[in-house]
Design a protein around this motif. Structure first.
Motif, PDB file in Angstrom:
ATOM      1  N   LYS A  64      37.612  27.525  31.074  1.00  0.00           N
ATOM      2  CA  LYS A  64      36.392  28.233  30.668  1.00  0.00           C
ATOM      3  C   LYS A  64      36.663  29.724  30.481  1.00  0.00           C
ATOM      4  CE  LYS A  64      33.094  25.081  32.847  1.00  0.00           C
ATOM      5  NZ  LYS A  64      32.100  24.911  33.907  1.00  0.00           N
ATOM      6  N   GLN A  67      38.645  30.215  27.312  1.00  0.00           N
ATOM      7  CA  GLN A  67      37.781  30.018  26.141  1.00  0.00           C
ATOM      8  C   GLN A  67      36.959  31.272  25.881  1.00  0.00           C
ATOM      9  OE1 GLN A  67      35.384  26.654  27.148  1.00  0.00           O
ATOM     10  NE2 GLN A  67      36.815  25.171  26.302  1.00  0.00           N
ATOM     11  N   GLU A 135      33.515  17.634  28.340  1.00  0.00           N
ATOM     12  CA  GLU A 135      32.737  18.720  27.741  1.00  0.00           C
ATOM     13  C   GLU A 135      33.649  19.871  27.333  1.00  0.00           C
ATOM     14  OE1 GLU A 135      29.822  19.697  30.708  1.00  0.00           O
ATOM     15  OE2 GLU A 135      28.613  17.927  30.282  1.00  0.00           O
ATOM     16  N   GLU A 136      34.574  20.218  28.209  1.00  0.00           N
ATOM     17  CA  GLU A 136      35.504  21.306  27.901  1.00  0.00           C
ATOM     18  C   GLU A 136      36.424  20.918  26.751  1.00  0.00           C
ATOM     19  OE1 GLU A 136      35.114  24.396  29.051  1.00  0.00           O
ATOM     20  OE2 GLU A 136      33.418  23.502  30.104  1.00  0.00           O
ATOM     21  N   SER A 138      35.650  18.991  24.303  1.00  0.00           N
ATOM     22  CA  SER A 138      34.822  19.114  23.110  1.00  0.00           C
ATOM     23  C   SER A 138      34.694  20.574  22.680  1.00  0.00           C
ATOM     24  CB  SER A 138      33.451  18.511  23.382  1.00  0.00           C
ATOM     25  OG  SER A 138      32.618  18.666  22.276  1.00  0.00           O
ATOM     26  N   LYS A 139      34.494  21.454  23.650  1.00  0.00           N
ATOM     27  CA  LYS A 139      34.376  22.886  23.340  1.00  0.00           C
ATOM     28  C   LYS A 139      35.672  23.422  22.742  1.00  0.00           C
ATOM     29  CE  LYS A 139      30.993  23.970  26.946  1.00  0.00           C
ATOM     30  NZ  LYS A 139      30.783  24.685  28.233  1.00  0.00           N
ATOM     31  N   ASN A 142      35.990  22.185  19.209  1.00  0.00           N
ATOM     32  CA  ASN A 142      35.112  22.966  18.329  1.00  0.00           C
ATOM     33  C   ASN A 142      35.691  24.346  18.063  1.00  0.00           C
ATOM     34  OD1 ASN A 142      33.188  20.979  17.938  1.00  0.00           O
ATOM     35  ND2 ASN A 142      31.982  21.603  19.706  1.00  0.00           N
ATOM     36  N   LEU A 143      36.248  24.956  19.076  1.00  0.00           N
ATOM     37  CA  LEU A 143      36.876  26.257  18.922  1.00  0.00           C
ATOM     38  C   LEU A 143      38.066  26.165  17.971  1.00  0.00           C
ATOM     39  CD1 LEU A 143      36.753  29.195  19.874  1.00  0.00           C
ATOM     40  CD2 LEU A 143      38.166  28.548  21.819  1.00  0.00           C
TER      41      LEU A 143
END
Length: 164
Positions: A64, A67, A135-136, A138-139, A142-143
């Motif tokens: 996190k 990111q 979830e991470e 997926s993030k 997306n990034l």
């Protein structure tokens, strides 16, 4: 003579009962040692589960943080080579951390299935960690898509500028 026979009988009874208690004591001691060993093994197993889960949670926090440190510049601004390199390194780091966590979580799940230890709370925690990791992932995906789109757009704009 009767007192001597009586004394011998009492002595014989005492010796027999002491032997019996001694064997009961030894059996109970062996059982206690066995239970202590089982308890120790179980404690080590549980400690291993929590250690792995704590490591996964720490890695998710690192993901996190990384990111959040990746800044995607607006399209109009140039990215120098150092910034591009840093972003690529950060993305590689994120992907490595995600894969490490997925592997560790899979190992943890397999270990829990193989063991005789059953804990609803532990299973719920592992499930929560799995969801958080997804979830991470997926993030990060997306990034990665955003970065690819920005790179593509920058390339198109550079081509357009060169053509002009």
């Amino acid at each position: 003579m009767k007192p001597t026979i009586f004394s011998l009988v009492i002595l014989l009874v005492l010796m027999t009962s002491c032997g019996k208690h001694s064997s009961d004591y030894q059996a109970l001691k062996a059982q206690n040692d066995s239970l202590q060993n089982a308890k120790s093994k179980l404690q080590n197993e549980v400690d291993g589960y929590f250690s792995a889960m704590n490591q996964i949670e720490q890695n998710i926090e690192k993901i996190k943080t990384t990111q959040n440190s990746i800044s995607i510049q607006p399209v109009g601004q140039e990215l120098n080579d150092d910034m591009r390199t840093k972003i690529n390194e950060d993305m590689s780091y994120l992907n490595e951390m995600l894969q490490t966590n997925k592997d560790e979580l899979a190992r943890l799940k397999a270990k829990l299935r193989r063991s005789g230890f059953k804990s609803t709370e532990l299973e719920q925690t592992i499930s929560r960690l799995s969801k958080s990791l997804e979830e991470e992932s997926s993030k990060v995906a997306n990034l990665q898509i955003q970065l690819s789109q920005k790179d593509s757009l920058i390339t198109q704009l550079s081509t357009s500028v060169n053509d002009m």
